[in-house]
Design a protein around this motif. Structure first.
Motif, PDB file in Angstrom:
ATOM      1  N   SER A  93      -8.937   4.063   3.004  1.00 18.37           N
ATOM      2  CA  SER A  93      -8.990   5.389   2.313  1.00 18.37           C
ATOM      3  C   SER A  93      -8.826   5.622   1.061  1.00 18.37           C
ATOM      4  CB  SER A  93      -8.020   6.268   3.192  1.00 18.37           C
ATOM      5  OG  SER A  93      -7.867   7.659   2.716  1.00 18.37           O
ATOM      6  N   THR A  94      -9.231   6.691   0.501  1.00 15.68           N
ATOM      7  CA  THR A  94      -8.935   6.990  -0.950  1.00 15.68           C
ATOM      8  C   THR A  94      -7.682   7.867  -1.024  1.00 15.68           C
ATOM      9  OG1 THR A  94     -10.338   9.001  -0.970  1.00 15.68           O
ATOM     10  CG2 THR A  94     -11.378   6.885  -1.866  1.00 15.68           C
ATOM     11  N   ALA A  95      -7.249   8.001  -1.900  1.00 11.26           N
ATOM     12  CA  ALA A  95      -6.137   8.910  -2.058  1.00 11.26           C
ATOM     13  C   ALA A  95      -6.282  10.386  -1.534  1.00 11.26           C
ATOM     14  CB  ALA A  95      -5.145   9.176  -3.421  1.00 11.26           C
ATOM     15  N   THR A  96      -7.537  10.983  -2.047  1.00 11.07           N
ATOM     16  CA  THR A  96      -7.927  12.067  -1.625  1.00 11.07           C
ATOM     17  C   THR A  96      -8.192  12.260  -0.204  1.00 11.07           C
ATOM     18  OG1 THR A  96      -9.131  12.196  -3.900  1.00 11.07           O
ATOM     19  CG2 THR A  96      -9.655  13.743  -2.115  1.00 11.07           C
ATOM     20  N   ALA A  97      -8.586  11.185   0.582  1.00 14.03           N
ATOM     21  CA  ALA A  97      -8.893  11.438   1.820  1.00 14.03           C
ATOM     22  C   ALA A  97      -7.933  10.944   3.024  1.00 14.03           C
ATOM     23  CB  ALA A  97     -10.184  10.588   2.147  1.00 14.03           C
ATOM     24  N   ARG A  98      -6.788  10.416   2.317  1.00 16.70           N
ATOM     25  CA  ARG A  98      -5.827   9.888   3.302  1.00 16.70           C
ATOM     26  C   ARG A  98      -5.083  10.879   4.110  1.00 16.70           C
ATOM     27  NH1 ARG A  98      -0.411   6.833   0.913  1.00 16.70           N
ATOM     28  NH2 ARG A  98      -0.840   8.646  -0.533  1.00 16.70           N
ATOM     29  N   GLN A  99      -4.884  12.226   3.669  1.00 13.42           N
ATOM     30  CA  GLN A  99      -4.151  12.962   4.543  1.00 13.42           C
ATOM     31  C   GLN A  99      -5.411  13.664   5.661  1.00 13.42           C
ATOM     32  OE1 GLN A  99      -1.127  14.234   4.786  1.00 13.42           O
ATOM     33  NE2 GLN A  99      -1.563  15.201   6.651  1.00 13.42           N
ATOM     34  N   PHE A 100      -6.569  13.642   5.246  1.00 18.29           N
ATOM     35  CA  PHE A 100      -7.666  13.960   6.276  1.00 18.29           C
ATOM     36  C   PHE A 100      -7.529  12.807   7.572  1.00 18.29           C
ATOM     37  CE2 PHE A 100     -11.798  12.572   7.739  1.00 18.29           C
ATOM     38  CZ  PHE A 100     -12.060  13.813   8.366  1.00 18.29           C
ATOM     39  N   LYS A 102      -5.093  10.960   8.419  1.00 16.25           N
ATOM     40  CA  LYS A 102      -3.640  11.062   8.854  1.00 16.25           C
ATOM     41  C   LYS A 102      -3.958  12.144  10.251  1.00 16.25           C
ATOM     42  CE  LYS A 102      -0.413   9.519   5.575  1.00 16.25           C
ATOM     43  NZ  LYS A 102       0.652   9.957   4.710  1.00 16.25           N
ATOM     44  N   THR A 103      -4.617  13.336   9.612  1.00 16.60           N
ATOM     45  CA  THR A 103      -4.772  14.424  10.798  1.00 16.60           C
ATOM     46  C   THR A 103      -5.810  13.647  11.807  1.00 16.60           C
ATOM     47  OG1 THR A 103      -6.677  15.365   9.647  1.00 16.60           O
ATOM     48  CG2 THR A 103      -4.573  16.070   8.933  1.00 16.60           C
ATOM     49  N   LEU A 104      -6.443  12.798  11.743  1.00 16.88           N
ATOM     50  CA  LEU A 104      -7.330  12.367  12.875  1.00 16.88           C
ATOM     51  C   LEU A 104      -6.454  10.982  13.690  1.00 16.88           C
ATOM     52  CD1 LEU A 104     -10.825  11.743  11.286  1.00 16.88           C
ATOM     53  CD2 LEU A 104     -10.125  13.704  12.501  1.00 16.88           C
ATOM     54  N   GLY A 105      -5.266  11.026  13.185  1.00 20.39           N
ATOM     55  CA  GLY A 105      -4.739   9.897  13.980  1.00 20.39           C
ATOM     56  C   GLY A 105      -4.364   8.332  12.980  1.00 20.39           C
ATOM     57  N   TYR A 106      -5.096   8.557  12.111  1.00 22.86           N
ATOM     58  CA  TYR A 106      -4.829   6.950  11.318  1.00 22.86           C
ATOM     59  C   TYR A 106      -3.486   6.797  10.846  1.00 22.86           C
ATOM     60  CZ  TYR A 106      -9.943   6.307  11.985  1.00 22.86           C
ATOM     61  OH  TYR A 106     -11.031   6.102  12.673  1.00 22.86           O
ATOM     62  N   LEU A 107      -3.159   5.502  10.698  1.00 20.23           N
ATOM     63  CA  LEU A 107      -1.811   5.531  10.298  1.00 20.23           C
ATOM     64  C   LEU A 107      -2.006   4.120   9.315  1.00 20.23           C
ATOM     65  CD1 LEU A 107       0.111   4.817  13.899  1.00 20.23           C
ATOM     66  CD2 LEU A 107       0.292   6.860  12.227  1.00 20.23           C
ATOM     67  N   PRO A 108      -1.000   4.073   8.313  1.00 16.21           N
ATOM     68  CA  PRO A 108      -0.936   2.979   7.306  1.00 16.21           C
ATOM     69  C   PRO A 108      -1.078   1.513   7.983  1.00 16.21           C
ATOM     70  CG  PRO A 108       0.706   4.483   6.821  1.00 16.21           C
ATOM     71  CD  PRO A 108       0.324   4.915   8.350  1.00 16.21           C
ATOM     72  N   ASP A 109      -1.925   0.634   7.333  1.00 15.08           N
ATOM     73  CA  ASP A 109      -2.210  -0.488   7.818  1.00 15.08           C
ATOM     74  C   ASP A 109      -2.037  -1.574   6.720  1.00 15.08           C
ATOM     75  OD1 ASP A 109      -2.696  -2.519   9.747  1.00 15.08           O
ATOM     76  OD2 ASP A 109      -4.994  -2.384   9.400  1.00 15.08           O
ATOM     77  N   GLY A 110      -0.650  -1.585   6.120  1.00 13.22           N
ATOM     78  CA  GLY A 110      -0.679  -2.524   4.758  1.00 13.22           C
ATOM     79  C   GLY A 110      -0.407  -1.734   3.710  1.00 13.22           C
ATOM     80  N   GLU A 111      -0.108  -2.218   2.567  1.00 12.58           N
ATOM     81  CA  GLU A 111       0.356  -1.736   1.208  1.00 12.58           C
ATOM     82  C   GLU A 111      -1.147  -1.183   0.558  1.00 12.58           C
ATOM     83  OE1 GLU A 111       3.250  -1.379  -0.044  1.00 12.58           O
ATOM     84  OE2 GLU A 111       4.055  -2.129   2.062  1.00 12.58           O
TER      85      GLU A 111
END
Length: 128
Positions: A93-100, A102-111
């Protein structure tokens, strides 16, 4: 956009491989699918996913932002992955899309990863 601020030093390297020839080659690859969202006879967005690499792209026309296009594309791409027997979807994800995402259920997967273009990206994943 917060990710590149229309800076040519960031945009130009990122866009350099977005040629008609490369697009044709990408679409022809086995093990992936593309989805196009159309609203009122206009292309509203496009998304792609690979059975082995996860979500490849998810772009929405500025004219159709905040209309549910990206969410619908991701749902269709995730459904395709499930049909392929996949149980997880990875994406960057880009920084802009990261919150979007997250709302779909995606979680961080590394640095976070700094791309050659100078754009910071964020690996994410979701169990399907």
């Amino acid at each position: 956009m917060a990710d590149h601020n229309n800076d040519p030093q960031i945009l130009d390297p990122w866009l350099a491989n977005k040629t008609p020839e490369n697009l044709q080659a990408w679409i022809a690859r086995a093990g992936q699918t593309y989805r196009v969202a159309v609203i009122d006879d206009q292309i509203a967005g496009v998304g792609a996913v690979s059975a082995t690499e996860g979500a490849l792209l998810n772009y929405v026309s500025p004219n159709f932002q905040y209309c549910g296009v990206s969410k619908a594309l991701m749902a269709a791409l995730e459904d395709w992955l499930k049909e392929q027997g996949q149980v997880v979807c990875h994406l960057t994800s880009t920084a802009t899309a990261r919150q979007f995402y997250k709302t779909l259920g995606y979680l961080p997967d590394g640095e976070p990863v700094m791309r050659r273009s100078g754009m910071l990206t964020f690996p994410m994943k979701k169990l399907l």
